[in-house]
Design a protein around this motif. Structure first.
Motif, PDB file in Angstrom:
ATOM      1  N   ASP A  84      -0.532   5.109  -7.590  1.00 14.88           N
ATOM      2  CA  ASP A  84       0.118   5.011  -6.284  1.00 14.88           C
ATOM      3  C   ASP A  84      -0.890   5.005  -5.148  1.00 14.88           C
ATOM      4  O   ASP A  84      -0.626   4.470  -4.067  1.00 14.88           O
ATOM      5  N   ALA A  85      -2.036   5.641  -5.379  1.00  8.91           N
ATOM      6  CA  ALA A  85      -3.066   5.717  -4.333  1.00  8.91           C
ATOM      7  C   ALA A  85      -4.432   5.817  -4.982  1.00  8.91           C
ATOM      8  O   ALA A  85      -4.573   6.291  -6.115  1.00  8.91           O
ATOM      9  N   VAL A  86      -5.450   5.352  -4.251  1.00  5.17           N
ATOM     10  CA  VAL A  86      -6.830   5.503  -4.690  1.00  5.17           C
ATOM     11  C   VAL A  86      -7.607   6.149  -3.558  1.00  5.17           C
ATOM     12  O   VAL A  86      -7.369   5.860  -2.377  1.00  5.17           O
ATOM     13  N   ILE A  87      -8.502   7.056  -3.908  1.00  9.29           N
ATOM     14  CA  ILE A  87      -9.353   7.724  -2.924  1.00  9.29           C
ATOM     15  C   ILE A  87     -10.798   7.377  -3.244  1.00  9.29           C
ATOM     16  O   ILE A  87     -11.265   7.595  -4.361  1.00  9.29           O
ATOM     17  N   PHE A  88     -11.508   6.843  -2.249  1.00 10.17           N
ATOM     18  CA  PHE A  88     -12.920   6.507  -2.431  1.00 10.17           C
ATOM     19  C   PHE A  88     -13.800   7.616  -1.874  1.00 10.17           C
ATOM     20  O   PHE A  88     -13.577   8.122  -0.770  1.00 10.17           O
ATOM     21  N   ILE A  89     -14.815   7.960  -2.653  1.00  4.04           N
ATOM     22  CA  ILE A  89     -15.846   8.893  -2.215  1.00  4.04           C
ATOM     23  C   ILE A  89     -17.160   8.407  -2.816  1.00  4.04           C
ATOM     24  O   ILE A  89     -17.186   7.881  -3.935  1.00  4.04           O
ATOM     25  N   ALA A 112       0.905   7.223   6.192  1.00  3.97           N
ATOM     26  CA  ALA A 112       0.039   6.116   6.597  1.00  3.97           C
ATOM     27  C   ALA A 112      -0.388   5.278   5.404  1.00  3.97           C
ATOM     28  O   ALA A 112      -0.399   5.741   4.264  1.00  3.97           O
ATOM     29  N   HIS A 113      -0.762   4.036   5.677  1.00  5.32           N
ATOM     30  CA  HIS A 113      -1.305   3.166   4.641  1.00  5.32           C
ATOM     31  C   HIS A 113      -2.663   3.679   4.153  1.00  5.32           C
ATOM     32  O   HIS A 113      -3.032   3.471   2.995  1.00  5.32           O
ATOM     33  N   ASP A 159      -3.129   3.968   0.232  1.00  4.98           N
ATOM     34  CA  ASP A 159      -1.810   3.987  -0.390  1.00  4.98           C
ATOM     35  C   ASP A 159      -1.575   2.614  -1.010  1.00  4.98           C
ATOM     36  O   ASP A 159      -1.139   1.674  -0.341  1.00  4.98           O
ATOM     37  N   LEU A 160      -1.861   2.486  -2.300  1.00  7.68           N
ATOM     38  CA  LEU A 160      -1.807   1.184  -2.955  1.00  7.68           C
ATOM     39  C   LEU A 160      -0.387   0.616  -2.983  1.00  7.68           C
ATOM     40  O   LEU A 160      -0.205  -0.604  -2.892  1.00  7.68           O
ATOM     41  N   PRO A 165       1.329  -5.243  -1.097  1.00  6.23           N
ATOM     42  CA  PRO A 165       2.024  -6.410  -0.530  1.00  6.23           C
ATOM     43  C   PRO A 165       1.247  -7.123   0.577  1.00  6.23           C
ATOM     44  O   PRO A 165       1.562  -8.271   0.912  1.00  6.23           O
ATOM     45  N   LEU A 166       0.233  -6.470   1.136  1.00  6.64           N
ATOM     46  CA  LEU A 166      -0.548  -7.072   2.220  1.00  6.64           C
ATOM     47  C   LEU A 166      -1.622  -8.026   1.703  1.00  6.64           C
ATOM     48  O   LEU A 166      -2.248  -8.751   2.478  1.00  6.64           O
ATOM     49  N   GLY A 167      -1.865  -8.019   0.385  1.00  2.38           N
ATOM     50  CA  GLY A 167      -2.804  -8.967  -0.213  1.00  2.38           C
ATOM     51  C   GLY A 167      -4.255  -8.771   0.203  1.00  2.38           C
ATOM     52  O   GLY A 167      -5.002  -9.745   0.339  1.00  2.38           O
ATOM     53  N   LEU A 168      -4.676  -7.528   0.366  1.00  5.96           N
ATOM     54  CA  LEU A 168      -6.033  -7.249   0.831  1.00  5.96           C
ATOM     55  C   LEU A 168      -7.008  -7.110  -0.336  1.00  5.96           C
ATOM     56  O   LEU A 168      -6.673  -6.552  -1.374  1.00  5.96           O
ATOM     57  N   ARG A 169      -8.226  -7.613  -0.142  1.00 13.34           N
ATOM     58  CA  ARG A 169      -9.333  -7.408  -1.071  1.00 13.34           C
ATOM     59  C   ARG A 169     -10.580  -7.122  -0.237  1.00 13.34           C
ATOM     60  O   ARG A 169     -10.701  -7.564   0.910  1.00 13.34           O
ATOM     61  N   PHE A 170     -11.535  -6.387  -0.819  1.00 11.02           N
ATOM     62  CA  PHE A 170     -12.817  -6.197  -0.146  1.00 11.02           C
ATOM     63  C   PHE A 170     -13.607  -7.501  -0.233  1.00 11.02           C
ATOM     64  O   PHE A 170     -13.726  -8.104  -1.309  1.00 11.02           O
TER      65      PHE A 170
END
Length: 308
Positions: A84-89, A112-113, A159-160, A165-170
């Motif tokens: 459901d979510a990913v956290i980067f550190i 929030a997103h 928040d994946l 749905p926003l279609g975002l990629r790095f």
């Protein structure tokens, strides 16, 4: 709710071990009937130098051979398809007490997103005074739950479920230069997403003591100016828009160079180390912006890879 804490790494097994010791402990502490936390290490070294450390902590591990931090972040999201979510550190950061719990609480409260947490840099005891005076590691002061327009990914929850749905990629064009996080989060906001600030979700940056030099700080500042300008140009859209963005970056960069040199000169005449250091940093940031405007991309992470 399944949450993945993703730690990108590249040839820093000792730092990774320190980060994992704290992250895994906090993951166990917050996991309950409502939240499950999985830790994932994504190694950008094709030789898998981080595998032994990841296996010692019994966490998920994958190798992303394509060089660059953007490819690693995309791989982390792909490997979190069930989350459901990913956290980067980052692998050179150590969370403070309750970091993970506070980050998750901020997300639950705001919906929030994305939620960004605070990053603190600790200086080595013997750092030269010029580095302290330069203000290079003084970050913006924000209020808890503040709305943001962009964020770095060195302490960021995504928040994946809402972002997919926003279609975002790095953007992998920024993989070796930096700036893919700025591009990603600015696009997130442009497409209707929200980013909030979690003041009490703190990680401590464990930079290599050898990097705290005048030369490294100046090149870091140059890179910040360069990548920020490149992101603005890339987001400008049309050819005419990108041209106008290049002109703006030249003008703003030139103003920073001029203003920075004036402040440096004043610092020299008044014997103020603070004005000399900060003036020179301002000039270097402006030079980075001008470089971006004429097509130069500062390949900092590529240089680090070559050094490693």
């Amino acid at each position: 709710m399944l949450v993945v804490v993703a730690i990108p790494t590249f040839k820093r097994p000792a730092a990774l071990e320190t980060a994992l010791a704290t992250v895994t402990a906090q993951a166990r502490a917050v996991s309950d009937d409502r939240v499950t936390v999985r830790v994932l290490v994504v190694d950008n070294d094709a030789n898998a130098t981080g595998r032994a450390v990841a296996e010692a902590f019994d966490v998920s591990y994958s190798v992303e051979p394509s060089p660059g931090i953007a490819a690693v972040r995309n791989r982390a999201i792909d490997d979190s398809s069930d989350a459901d979510a990913v956290i980067f550190i980052d692998d050179d950061e150590v969370p403070e007490q309750s970091w993970l719990r506070n980050l998750l609480s901020a997300h639950a409260e705001t919906g929030a997103h994305a939620v960004a947490g605070r990053v603190v840099t600790r200086f080595p005891d013997d750092v030269e005074e010029w580095v302290r005076a330069s203000g290079a590691f003084i970050r913006p002061v924000r209020t808890d739950r503040q709305v943001m327009t962009e964020a770095a990914t060195n302490n960021l929850l995504l928040d994946l479920a809402r972002i997919r749905p926003l279609g975002l990629r790095f953007d992998e064009r920024f993989g070796l230069t930096g700036g893919s996080d700025s591009m990603y989060t600015r696009l997130l906001v442009a497409r209707g997403g929200t980013i909030r600030w979690a003041q009490d979700a703190v990680v401590v940056e464990q930079e290599d003591a050898a990097r705290f030099t005048r030369a490294w700080v100046l090149m870091r500042t140059f890179r910040f100016g360069n990548t920020a300008a490149r992101v603005s140009i890339a987001l400008a859209g049309s050819s005419s828009g990108r041209l106008m963005a290049r002109v703006r970056m030249c003008v703003r960069g030139g103003a920073r160079v001029a203003g920075g040199l004036v402040r440096w000169l004043w610092g020299t005449l008044s014997r103020s180390l603070r004005h000399r250091a900060r003036g020179l940093r301002t000039a270097y940031r402006g030079a980075g912006m001008i470089g971006a405007a004429i097509g130069y991309a500062h390949d900092e992470y590529g240089r680090r890879r070559a050094s490693a």
